[in-house]
Design a protein around this motif. Structure first.
Motif, short mmCIF file in Angstrom:
data_model
loop_
_atom_site.label_atom_id
_atom_site.label_comp_id
_atom_site.label_asym_id
_atom_site.label_seq_id
_atom_site.Cartn_x
_atom_site.Cartn_y
_atom_site.Cartn_z
N ASP A 1 -7.14 -0.69 7.25
CA ASP A 1 -7.27 -1.30 8.59
C ASP A 1 -6.53 -0.47 9.63
N LYS A 2 -5.33 -0.01 9.29
CA LYS A 2 -4.53 0.79 10.22
C LYS A 2 -5.24 2.09 10.58
N ASN A 3 -5.98 2.63 9.60
CA ASN A 3 -6.68 3.88 9.82
C ASN A 3 -8.10 3.69 10.38
N CYS A 4 -8.37 2.46 10.84
CA CYS A 4 -9.65 2.13 11.50
C CYS A 4 -10.85 2.38 10.59
N VAL A 5 -10.67 2.17 9.29
CA VAL A 5 -11.78 2.28 8.35
C VAL A 5 -12.61 1.00 8.42
N PRO A 6 -13.93 1.11 8.57
CA PRO A 6 -14.76 -0.10 8.73
C PRO A 6 -14.54 -1.11 7.62
N ASN A 7 -14.35 -2.34 8.01
CA ASN A 7 -14.23 -3.43 7.05
C ASN A 7 -15.57 -4.17 7.04
N ASP A 8 -16.56 -3.49 6.46
CA ASP A 8 -17.93 -3.96 6.51
C ASP A 8 -18.46 -4.44 5.16
N GLY A 9 -17.54 -4.73 4.24
CA GLY A 9 -17.96 -5.20 2.92
C GLY A 9 -18.31 -4.08 1.96
N ARG A 10 -18.13 -2.81 2.39
CA ARG A 10 -18.49 -1.69 1.50
C ARG A 10 -17.28 -0.98 0.92
N ARG A 11 -16.09 -1.42 1.27
CA ARG A 11 -14.91 -0.83 0.67
C ARG A 11 -14.91 -1.09 -0.84
N VAL A 12 -14.40 -0.14 -1.61
CA VAL A 12 -14.45 -0.25 -3.06
C VAL A 12 -13.10 0.07 -3.66
N ILE A 13 -12.79 -0.59 -4.77
CA ILE A 13 -11.59 -0.27 -5.54
C ILE A 13 -12.01 0.03 -6.96
N ALA A 14 -11.63 1.20 -7.46
CA ALA A 14 -11.88 1.58 -8.84
C ALA A 14 -10.61 1.32 -9.64
N LEU A 15 -10.74 0.56 -10.71
CA LEU A 15 -9.59 0.19 -11.53
C LEU A 15 -10.03 0.08 -12.98
N SER A 16 -9.06 -0.09 -13.87
CA SER A 16 -9.40 -0.18 -15.29
C SER A 16 -9.30 -1.63 -15.75
N ALA A 17 -9.56 -1.84 -17.02
CA ALA A 17 -9.57 -3.19 -17.58
C ALA A 17 -8.22 -3.87 -17.44
N ASN A 18 -7.14 -3.11 -17.63
CA ASN A 18 -5.81 -3.72 -17.53
C ASN A 18 -5.51 -4.21 -16.13
N GLN A 19 -5.88 -3.42 -15.13
CA GLN A 19 -5.62 -3.82 -13.76
C GLN A 19 -6.50 -5.00 -13.34
N LEU A 20 -7.71 -5.03 -13.86
CA LEU A 20 -8.57 -6.18 -13.58
C LEU A 20 -7.96 -7.44 -14.17
N SER A 21 -7.40 -7.31 -15.36
CA SER A 21 -6.72 -8.45 -15.99
C SER A 21 -5.51 -8.88 -15.18
N ASP A 22 -4.78 -7.90 -14.63
CA ASP A 22 -3.63 -8.24 -13.77
C ASP A 22 -4.07 -9.12 -12.60
N LEU A 23 -5.17 -8.72 -11.96
CA LEU A 23 -5.63 -9.46 -10.79
C LEU A 23 -6.11 -10.85 -11.16
N LEU A 24 -6.80 -10.94 -12.30
CA LEU A 24 -7.31 -12.25 -12.72
C LEU A 24 -6.18 -13.23 -13.02
N SER A 25 -5.01 -12.71 -13.33
CA SER A 25 -3.87 -13.58 -13.62
C SER A 25 -3.14 -14.01 -12.36
N GLU A 26 -3.50 -13.41 -11.21
CA GLU A 26 -2.85 -13.74 -9.95
C GLU A 26 -3.49 -15.00 -9.36
N THR A 27 -2.71 -16.04 -9.20
CA THR A 27 -3.25 -17.30 -8.68
C THR A 27 -3.79 -17.14 -7.27
#
Length: 294
Positions: free
Chosen positions: A163-189
């Motif tokens: 956001d600070k770098n004025c990158v469009p927030n148009d629903g096309r931003r992507v995050i590449a992560l592995s299975a462990n990090q996906l599990s980390d996020l799923l555990s976040e309430t």
């Protein structure tokens, strides 16, 4: 079976691999810009941030602005995948779209494309008129490891940087992560709670969209031992970017040949080639998220 492999076999096998490449091959290709490359290099032209000038006098001279201009160089890398089939009768299995040979080729070429993209996001870009200027990843866009996994706070910080770098927030931003990090996020309430996610954030146990990001799991494409995302000292380097900030150049997409190898007891050789390259276009649109690998 004849020792001559028919053109139909080659075309069918190649078509099956290309179909699987679209379905199960590269998982990141759809999240970058793409251009054709003719020759050794292609230069991507860029226009920077222009600044308007305040008019202070009537009938004065027209103020001229120097519009910033730059370019990035795309360089092709050649990738190849080949295998031998000893039993002539097994060539018939090659034209089956569910064949293990077809699947293996598609996954291999898909990993190559994803590796090019990941290396481009993190690596050194070539800038300048002839591409002679090295541009490193912006260290200000690195969310440092804090001995924790992928947390909601890190996700929020990645959003803040873009956001600070004025990158469009148009629903096309992507995050590449592995299975462990996906599990980390799923555990976040905060991520799984409906209080924080008005839209459906969980689909079949996987986060697909949240906070303006698409989440893509990259685990070497069905091979956890062949991780494409860098792990250093038990720290996983996850990545976030916008498709407009990373480009994949394709000089030659997948080409296939199936031939007999007299020097290998007349075995059948499956040979794939591909010439591709990728580069980061804007440092502000790429973020590294360092997470403890549990």
């Amino acid at each position: 079976m004849s020792t001559q492999i028919t053109t139909a076999f080659v075309q069918q096998y190649s078509s099956n691999v290309q179909l699987l490449m679209q379905q199960k091959g590269s998982v990141l290709e759809q999240f970058v810009s793409k251009v054709d490359v003719k020759g050794e290099y292609r230069y991507v032209e860029q226009v920077g941030k222009a600044i308007a000038q305040l008019r202070t006098t009537r009938h004065g001279d027209t103020p001229l602005s120097n519009t910033p201009h730059s370019r990035r160089r795309l360089e092709l890398n050649d990738w190849e995948y080949a295998d031998l089939v000893d039993d002539e009768d097994r060539i018939r299995t090659l034209i089956d779209p569910t064949s293990a040979y077809v699947m293996a080729a598609a996954m291999a070429m898909g990993r190559a494309k994803d590796k090019e993209i990941i290396d481009a996001v993190m690596g050194t870009a070539k800038a300048g008129k002839q591409g002679g200027t090295d541009v490193s990843f912006d260290s200000n866009n690195i969310i440092a490891d804090d001995s924790k996994g992928f947390t909601f706070d890190k996700l929020r910080e990645a959003k803040r940087i873009l956001d600070k770098n004025c990158v469009p927030n148009d629903g096309r931003r992507v995050i590449a992560l592995s299975a462990n990090q996906l599990s980390d996020l799923l555990s976040e309430t905060k991520v799984t709670s409906s209080d924080y996610a008005a839209a459906q954030a969980l689909v079949r146990g996987e986060i697909t969209e949240f906070m303006g990001f698409r989440f893509v799991q990259v685990n070497g494409q069905r091979d956890a031992s062949n991780d494409l995302l860098v792990v250093s000292s038990s720290v996983r380097k996850c990545l976030a970017w916008h498709p407009d900030c990373v480009v994949l150049g394709i000089g030659r997409d997948i080409s296939c040949e199936i031939n007999k190898r007299p020097d290998k007891s007349n075995a059948t050789q499956i040979d794939f080639k591909m010439s591709i390259g990728a580069t980061r276009l804007e440092e502000g649109g790429c973020v590294e998220i360092d997470c403890a690998e549990s």
